[in-house]
Design an enzyme around this catalytic site. Structure first.
Site, PDB file in Angstrom:
ATOM      1  N   LYS A  84       0.605   2.083  -7.558  1.00  0.00           N
ATOM      2  CA  LYS A  84       1.119   0.653  -8.016  1.00  0.00           C
ATOM      3  C   LYS A  84       1.143   0.622  -9.245  1.00  0.00           C
ATOM      4  O   LYS A  84       1.978  -0.249  -9.747  1.00  0.00           O
ATOM      5  CB  LYS A  84       0.343  -0.504  -7.443  1.00  0.00           C
ATOM      6  CG  LYS A  84      -1.444  -0.110  -7.554  1.00  0.00           C
ATOM      7  CD  LYS A  84      -1.905  -1.150  -6.752  1.00  0.00           C
ATOM      8  CE  LYS A  84      -3.401  -0.950  -6.141  1.00  0.00           C
ATOM      9  NZ  LYS A  84      -4.342  -0.099  -6.421  1.00  0.00           N
ATOM     10  N   LYS A 100       1.150  11.018  -6.700  1.00  0.00           N
ATOM     11  CA  LYS A 100       1.055  10.197  -5.436  1.00  0.00           C
ATOM     12  C   LYS A 100       1.646   8.860  -5.858  1.00  0.00           C
ATOM     13  O   LYS A 100       2.055   8.532  -6.920  1.00  0.00           O
ATOM     14  CB  LYS A 100      -0.370   9.838  -5.530  1.00  0.00           C
ATOM     15  CG  LYS A 100      -0.974   8.834  -6.463  1.00  0.00           C
ATOM     16  CD  LYS A 100      -2.477   8.283  -6.186  1.00  0.00           C
ATOM     17  CE  LYS A 100      -2.646   7.545  -7.266  1.00  0.00           C
ATOM     18  NZ  LYS A 100      -4.099   6.538  -7.135  1.00  0.00           N
ATOM     19  N   LYS A 135      -5.281   9.152 -16.882  1.00  0.00           N
ATOM     20  CA  LYS A 135      -5.073   7.604 -17.504  1.00  0.00           C
ATOM     21  C   LYS A 135      -5.346   7.616 -18.958  1.00  0.00           C
ATOM     22  O   LYS A 135      -4.558   7.042 -19.549  1.00  0.00           O
ATOM     23  CB  LYS A 135      -6.066   6.562 -16.571  1.00  0.00           C
ATOM     24  CG  LYS A 135      -5.553   6.453 -15.421  1.00  0.00           C
ATOM     25  CD  LYS A 135      -6.127   5.118 -14.772  1.00  0.00           C
ATOM     26  CE  LYS A 135      -5.667   5.146 -13.257  1.00  0.00           C
ATOM     27  NZ  LYS A 135      -6.359   3.792 -12.503  1.00  0.00           N
TER      28      LYS A 135
HETATM   29  P1  TYM Z   1      -7.026   1.951  -5.586  1.00  0.00           P
HETATM   30  O1  TYM Z   1      -6.850   0.561  -5.752  1.00  0.00           O
HETATM   31  O2  TYM Z   1      -6.247   2.597  -6.494  1.00  0.00           O
HETATM   32  O3  TYM Z   1      -6.476   2.338  -3.932  1.00  0.00           O
HETATM   33  C1  TYM Z   1      -7.152   1.704  -3.204  1.00  0.00           C
HETATM   34  C2  TYM Z   1      -7.164   2.806  -1.723  1.00  0.00           C
HETATM   35  O4  TYM Z   1      -5.894   3.410  -1.538  1.00  0.00           O
HETATM   36  C3  TYM Z   1      -6.011   4.491  -1.577  1.00  0.00           C
HETATM   37  N1  TYM Z   1      -4.737   5.018  -1.861  1.00  0.00           N
HETATM   38  C4  TYM Z   1      -3.696   5.837  -1.495  1.00  0.00           C
HETATM   39  N2  TYM Z   1      -4.104   6.552  -0.248  1.00  0.00           N
HETATM   40  C5  TYM Z   1      -2.963   7.441   0.028  1.00  0.00           C
HETATM   41  N3  TYM Z   1      -1.658   7.747  -0.724  1.00  0.00           N
HETATM   42  C6  TYM Z   1      -1.619   6.799  -1.744  1.00  0.00           C
HETATM   43  N4  TYM Z   1      -0.579   6.995  -2.406  1.00  0.00           N
HETATM   44  C7  TYM Z   1      -2.630   5.837  -2.384  1.00  0.00           C
HETATM   45  N5  TYM Z   1      -2.748   5.185  -3.185  1.00  0.00           N
HETATM   46  C8  TYM Z   1      -4.061   4.613  -3.135  1.00  0.00           C
HETATM   47  C9  TYM Z   1      -6.927   4.789  -2.587  1.00  0.00           C
HETATM   48  O5  TYM Z   1      -7.563   6.227  -2.355  1.00  0.00           O
HETATM   49  C10 TYM Z   1      -8.116   3.871  -2.190  1.00  0.00           C
HETATM   50  O6  TYM Z   1      -8.736   4.253  -1.065  1.00  0.00           O
HETATM   51  N6  TYM Z   1     -11.284   3.042  -7.388  1.00  0.00           N
HETATM   52  C11 TYM Z   1     -10.763   2.669  -6.521  1.00  0.00           C
HETATM   53  C12 TYM Z   1     -10.879   1.166  -5.929  1.00  0.00           C
HETATM   54  C13 TYM Z   1     -12.501   1.034  -5.694  1.00  0.00           C
HETATM   55  C14 TYM Z   1     -13.222   1.486  -4.693  1.00  0.00           C
HETATM   56  C15 TYM Z   1     -14.529   1.129  -4.816  1.00  0.00           C
HETATM   57  C16 TYM Z   1     -13.021   2.136  -3.498  1.00  0.00           C
HETATM   58  C17 TYM Z   1     -13.277   0.345  -6.689  1.00  0.00           C
HETATM   59  N7  TYM Z   1     -14.657   0.597  -6.193  1.00  0.00           N
HETATM   60  C18 TYM Z   1     -15.655   1.520  -4.084  1.00  0.00           C
HETATM   61  C19 TYM Z   1     -14.061   2.645  -2.644  1.00  0.00           C
HETATM   62  C20 TYM Z   1     -15.502   2.040  -3.124  1.00  0.00           C
HETATM   63  C21 TYM Z   1      -9.055   2.422  -6.835  1.00  0.00           C
HETATM   64  O7  TYM Z   1      -8.732   2.383  -7.717  1.00  0.00           O
HETATM   65  O8  TYM Z   1      -8.396   2.583  -5.474  1.00  0.00           O
END
Ligand code: TYM
Length: 332
Positions: free
Chosen positions: A199, A196, A114
């Site tokens: 969004k 991947k 990033k």
């Molecule tokens: P985020 O918002 O990018 O994504 C949310 C969840 O979706 C999963 N994910 C995917 N899984 C499979 N294929 C994809 N293309 C894909 N895109 C997203 C992510 O692995 C995630 O589980 N840092 C985290 C948010 C967060 C969090 C936490 C998660 C903040 N604090 C504490 C767990 C526990 C994030 O950016 O996820």
């Protein structure tokens, strides 16, 4: 009480990657594991590591929450809350920053990716992001944290920090286990099937959002990148495009890869893609209907209030406990 917790950032509309990799699993777990208490939050503090327009952020927070419920998350089973409404997250993040090292944060691949893409300055928040994520988790002592594969490294860091703090301050945190589904842990982009589905990808054709209308869903699948072989076989190394589409088919249609291969043994991409487009549309239609009922309702605010109150209680207790162990302020 055993706990499961996860979070999601309001950085863009929910797409089928996050839905299949995370939301659908979470919804399944709430029904399969009646002995667990569930917390899920909208990680809005994480979203501002890169500047966001105020109206857009507010809209996305609400949209995500409504979509979660529309996808089957039961608010009576799961505490759904907004991260910034529970102050212990930011406070705990600071305490954990004092127990994390610059070197280990610099090794985080998400930060490296990033910060490279960032055209304006890289914020300190983007760098310390994994310590906020560790705080999100460790405040609640969850046994399991269901995430997609891209979050595995952050989970490992969380475990390291938890162990370090436990050694210094006498076993205060549960060391959490990531829960990563075998299939769907990484749904890839429709235009670049080696990356991947995200969004934040500037190319809208790379993904299908849960609120996309029928014609867009079908168009995106029709134009998804495959290869010139024209057969439907699963081989993620050599044939990432068709394998990614087969993963989506498998998760939504509840079919194994063998079954899909057999069904399309003498058919080509066109038939496969037409069926997949229809399958995705049929999956998303009821979600969209329920979403439209919820988005402007008071029901959603009641759910947020209940979630915030439950999260506040648990997190504040943990925060004070660590502050006491460290020797901060007066004894509580
Ligand atoms: P985020 O918002 O990018 O994504 C949310 C969840 O979706 C999963 N994910 C995917 N899984 C499979 N294929 C994809 N293309 C894909 N895109 C997203 C992510 O692995 C995630 O589980 N840092 C985290 C948010 C967060 C969090 C936490 C998660 C903040 N604090 C504490 C767990 C526990 C994030 O950016 O996820």
């Amino acid at each position: 009480m055993k706990r499961i917790l996860s979070g999601i950032q309001p950085t863009g509309s929910l797409n089928i990657g996050t839905y299949l990799g995370s939301v659908k699993n979470f919804v399944k777990l709430q029904d399969e594991l009646p002995d667990y208490e569930f917390f899920i939050f909208i990680a809005d503090l994480h979203a501002i590591t890169v500047y966001k327009d105020k109206q857009e952020l507010r809209k996305l927070i609400r949209e995500l929450a409504a979509l979660y419920i529309a996808c089957g998350l039961r608010p009576e089973r799961v505490n759904l809350f907004i991260q910034s409404e529970v102050p212990a997250h930011a406070q705990m993040a600071y305490l954990l920053q004092c127990n994390a090292y610059i070197g280990e944060l610099e090794r985080m691949t998400q930060y490296k990716d990033k910060s490279k893409k960032q055209e304006t300055g890289v914020t300190v928040g983007l760098f310390t992001y994994p310590t906020l994520m560790a705080a999100d988790i460790l405040l609640y002592d969850p046994d399991f944290v269901p995430v997609g594969r891209d979050q595995k490294q952050h989970l490992e860091l969380t475990r390291d920090i938890a162990q370090r703090v436990n050694n210094k301050y006498n076993d205060i945190f549960t060391v959490p286990e990531p829960l990563i589904a075998e299939v769907g842990a990484k749904i890839n982009s429709l235009t670049d099937p080696t990356a991947k589905m995200s969004k934040s990808d500037a190319n809208e054709k790379s993904r299908i959002n849960l609120l996309d209308p029928e014609h867009i869903i079908k168009k995106r699948i029709r134009s998804a990148v495959t290869d010139s072989l024209g057969t439907i076989t699963y081989d993620p190394e050599k044939r990432p495009g068709i394998s990614n589409l087969m993963t989506i088919y498998s998760l939504i249609g509840n079919k194994s890869f063998d079954e899909i291969e057999a069904m399309y043994a003498d058919k080509g991409y066109k038939e496969f893609k037409d069926d997949l487009g229809e399958l995705i549309y049929q999956e998303l239609k009821p979600i969209q209907d329920r979403y439209n009922e919820l988005i402007n309702s008071k029901e959603l605010d009641d759910i947020f209030d209940k979630g915030r109150d439950a999260a506040y209680k648990v997190s504040q207790k943990k925060l004070f406990k660590l502050m006491n162990r460290i020797g901060l302020g007066r004894k509580r």
